[in-house]
Motif scaffolding. Structure first.
Motif, PDB file in Angstrom:
ATOM      1  N   VAL A 171       0.866  -1.185   0.000  1.00 16.15           N
ATOM      2  CA  VAL A 171       0.000   0.000   0.000  1.00 16.15           C
ATOM      3  C   VAL A 171       0.901   1.233   0.000  1.00 16.15           C
TER       4      VAL A 171
ATOM      5  N   ARG B  65      -1.618   6.510  -0.170  1.00 10.26           N
ATOM      6  CA  ARG B  65      -2.832   5.822   0.278  1.00 10.26           C
ATOM      7  C   ARG B  65      -2.879   5.723   1.791  1.00 10.26           C
ATOM      8  N   ILE B  66      -1.719   5.407   2.400  1.00 10.08           N
ATOM      9  CA  ILE B  66      -1.663   5.352   3.866  1.00 10.08           C
ATOM     10  C   ILE B  66      -1.994   6.734   4.430  1.00 10.08           C
TER      11      ILE B  66
ATOM     12  N   ARG C 104      -3.914   8.959   3.098  1.00  7.29           N
ATOM     13  CA  ARG C 104      -5.345   9.204   2.937  1.00  7.29           C
ATOM     14  C   ARG C 104      -6.192   8.334   3.871  1.00  7.29           C
ATOM     15  N   ASP C 105      -5.826   7.048   3.974  1.00  9.87           N
ATOM     16  CA  ASP C 105      -6.696   6.105   4.676  1.00  9.87           C
ATOM     17  C   ASP C 105      -6.377   5.958   6.160  1.00  9.87           C
TER      18      ASP C 105
END
Lengths: 260, 534
Positions: free
Chosen positions: B441, B445-446, B448-449
């Protein structure tokens, strides 16, 4: 280890890591067999975590090569190596519940995307957290959190799993049960495990072989029996055996009282 | 080796982002300041510095700073102690009342004092008070009202995180209370207290809102700067005064930087148990209620002045002041303020969050430079920043637009939100991105999530900080706005000397307070909803 002839899973050649003028790893070489449980034992600052970070690709070595299944993987990104890592402080995604933590990475993989929740559910059951699956990590005990981290790592089905002192923050009871859990998982999945610890007893209880390190160098790499019989040098004698002896002595008192 | 490329590429993208941000800060912080300092060459520096006006103003400024700090810090400590170490009744109410001045412009404290204590003031008439509010004492009272909330909140925070175990150890050893205070409390307070003292002193000596309204014949440096540039368009002379104002601010900044406690709060073993003590709790009520109500008085006075025809001669209710405010385009200026504040909040949060992410979670020499540039924003007084912008960006496309006002406010108020994000992101597990990488990942992305969802409450708080401060500021924007882009807070400065407009300025203060209260309430409710869902 399995009955089939041993094959080499991981091979490390001349690994060196230098920060400025400080050499953290000094031409370290070793091999890990397929399905083996290898502990790296040493005091803090001996370079054991550096080895782990290089193995999984979070850190570039100054010199040296890492082979997996005979292939040079030194330049691959962490996710291309087919390895998983479990950290001491769990590093869970605090904003996601147990199920989502395990399932998160699967959703970014084309092959596992559709099966993500199924795989995650099975793993959550496997590590005994089915009742807790909707809870966020903050609501779990340390041992439970570490189980989530293990399940999350297993989700991508790595054949090598690295552990960075996974139990240092846990109490004795939890450690003992988690020890067994990790060994069971290894038997079930046939994974190769490299396990960092500074606890001599833990290393002796879990490992097929132990690698004893100090200040960037390997002192001895051998089975627990071999280390007891033939410690390589004075350091191994002192750091490993004398420490263990102290524990054994106190246990001996316990046994004496108990069976008196 | 060829196959090592991937690692380098990964760090490459973030390096480019970092360099972009460094260039951004160089353009919006360093460049304007340098421009202003160079512009001093157009003035007769010696003449400015040796003029009688300047010398008097310097002495006045230092006096105001010293007296206000000496009064404010102990008082704020007392208030903070009452909040954190007693079971005082209605704590929430007192906190809100004491913090009230943070929601209105500093200049409103001045007009508030005039309405209350001026020649025809509400309290002057009510209690038949003699004397005048104008002068040094007026400035000190106004500035104290302006900075007490800041000192109070800083000290509350410090006391909330104090460890109680040393006191428990001292008690078991039979050490008397006073000795405990000397041996434990004072050493503990030394470092944070230095930060509070310098923050209060800096705020006080760089404010022109209060002294402009109640200073009378007593001039301070920011007022002198205001008169030079706004009144006489003497930009060069203004630059010299600006440079002088920069000196104490920079010294304060450096002392604070050297003094900042690098230790973490992670080692706190126990908070304080306030225990049962009725007498103490009732005594604590006195200062908190007194200051809280005093902070409320100007607001009440604004309400009276807004709706009464001509205080105190004609007490009939009227909408005339409100209509008059709209006639002088108060509604349009309010809209300007809302646009500016919302935009500052929006862009400020994004830049602060990304900058803090780069400097905490992708540490490198470039990120340390980025960190330094970010907190340097704190050292520049708003007026100095505004003047620098006026000199540096005159003739560019953004000059005379809302964009330059948004930019200057964002820079002016950047340091605190940046530090809030810095602390939040530092407290998140250090291995999150590493876990992401091993799971395939990516970092964005980390971010954002995982990272952003855990920053929600910081995002809300920093947005609110940017918004509220942009609503109340009169310093940086005063040199940069025109009749189209003027924020509503500047209407108060524009009409402060005209008693016919006292009703209007009161109404403007109320409008600003109203907007800020609505935003604060919204943030409070959202945060509560989020906490409940967790």
């Amino acid at each position: 280890m399995s009955d089939t002839p041993a094959t080499i899973k991981i091979s490390v050649k001349d690994l060196t890591k230098v920060y400025g003028t400080k050499t953290v790893l000094d031409h370290v070489s070793f091999e890990v067999q397929t399905g083996e449980f290898l502990s790296i034992l040493g005091p803090s600052g001996c370079g054991k975590t550096t080895i782990l970070r290089i193995l999984i690709g979070l850190l570039e070595p100054t010199e040296g090569t890492v082979y997996k299944d005979g292939k040079d993987i030194t330049g691959l990104s962490p996710s291309q190596r087919g390895m998983g890592i479990v950290f001491q402080n769990y590093a869970l995604f605090e904003n996601m519940n147990v199920q989502r933590n395990v399932e998160y990475a699967l959703r970014f993989n084309k092959e596992t995307k559709d099966k993500a929740s199924g795989i995650a559910e099975n793993l959550v059951k496997r590590v005994g957290l089915w009742e807790e699956r909707a809870k966020k990590p903050g609501k779990l005990s340390g041992g439970q959190q570490q189980r989530v981290a293990i399940a999350r790592t297993l989700a991508l089905n790595p054949d090598v799993i690295l552990f960075d002192e996974p139990m240092s923050a846990l109490d004795v009871d939890t450690r003992l049960s988690l020890r067994k859990e990790i060994k069971d998982i290894q038997a079930e999945y046939g994974s190769t495990m490299i396990y960092i610890t500074h606890d001599q007893e833990e290393a002796f209880a879990m490992s097929d072989r132990i690698m004893v390190m100090e200040t960037g160098k390997i002192h001895q790499i051998a089975t627990p029996e071999e280390i007891v019989k033939n410690p390589a040098d004075e350091y191994v004698e002192r750091f490993v055996l004398q420490n263990l002896q102290t524990k054994v002595d106190s246990l001996a008192r316990f046994i004496k009282v108990r069976h008196a | 080796m060829l196959n090592r490329g991937s690692l380098h590429r990964r760090t490459g993208a973030s390096l480019i982002l970092k360099i972009c941000l460094v260039i951004f800060f160089a353009v919006v912080v360093v460049l304007p300041l340098v421009r202003m300092l160079l512009y001093m060459a157009n003035a007769d520096i010696v003449e400015v510095l040796t003029s009688n006006n300047f010398k008097k103003a310097t002495v006045n400024t230092l006096l105001v700073g010293l007296i206000t700090t000496a009064i404010t810090v102990p008082l704020a400590y007392l208030l903070a102690w009452c909040m954190e170490r007693t079971n005082l009744k209605w704590k929430g109410l007192w906190v809100v009342l004491i913090s009230l001045p943070m929601l209105i412009p500093s200049i409103s404290q001045g007009t508030g004092l005039i309405i209350l204590f001026g020649a025809n003031g509400v309290l002057t008439n009510l209690f038949n008070l003699g004397g005048s509010i104008y002068g040094m004492h007026g400035i000190v009272i106004g500035e104290a009202m302006y900075v007490i909330p800041v000192a109070f909140l800083m000290l509350s925070d410090i006391l909330a995180y104090e460890d109680s175990t040393p006191y428990e150890a001292a008690q078991t050893l039979g050490i008397p209370r006073f000795r405990q205070f000397c041996a434990i409390t004072l050493p503990f307070l030394r470092r944070p207290m230095v930060s509070v003292i310098f923050a209060v002193f800096s705020l006080t000596i760089t404010d022109y809102g209060v002294p402009l309204t109640v200073g009378g014949k007593v001039k301070v440096l920011p007022v002198l700067l205001y008169e030079q540039v706004i009144g006489q368009l003497h930009f060069a002379e203004g630059s010299v005064i600006g440079a002088v104002l920069l000196i104490p601010a920079v010294i304060a900044f450096l002392v604070d930087l050297a003094n900042r406690d690098r230790g973490s709060n992670a080692f706190i073993s126990r908070g304080f148990d306030t225990g049962d003590n009725k007498r103490r709790d009732i005594l604590a009520l006195i200062p908190c209620a007194a200051i809280g109500i005093f902070m409320l008085l100007p607001v009440l006075a604004f309400v009276v002045l807004t709706f009464v025809t001509n205080y105190p001669i004609d007490m009939s209710l009227t909408m005339a002041h409100i209509e008059k405010t709209f006639r002088v385009k108060g509604d349009i200026y309010l809209r300007n303020s809302l646009i500016i504040s919302t935009a500052v909040g929006f862009f400020g949060v994004i830049v602060a969050m990304v900058t803090a992410y780069l400097s905490t979670r992708m540490v490198s020499p470039t990120s340390r430079l980025l960190h330094l540039l970010s907190i340097t924003c704190m050292a520049i007084p708003g007026m100095v920043l505004g003047l620098s912008y006026a000199l540096a960006f005159k003739g560019t496309i953004i000059y005379g637009t809302l964009a330059i006002l948004i930019m200057v406010n964002m820079v002016h108020f950047f340091a605190s939100p940046y530090l809030m994000f810095y602390n939040t992101m530092n407290s998140l597990n250090e291995h999150l991105e590493a876990v992401g990488l091993t799971l395939g990942v990516s970092r964005p992305r980390i971010f954002r999530d995982v990272i952003m969802p855990q920053c929600i409450s910081t995002i809300l708080e920093t947005f609110s900080y940017f918004f509220v401060n942009s609503m109340i500021t009169i310093s940086a924007v005063v040199f940069l706005s025109n009749t189209f882009t003027k924020p509503v807070s500047l209407l108060i400065a524009q009409y402060e000397a005209q008693s016919a407009f006292l009703g209007c300025t009161a109404f403007v203060s109320l409008m600003i307070l109203g907007c800020n209260l609505v935003l604060k309430a919204a943030v409070f409710l959202i945060k509560r909803a989020i906490n409940r869902s967790n």
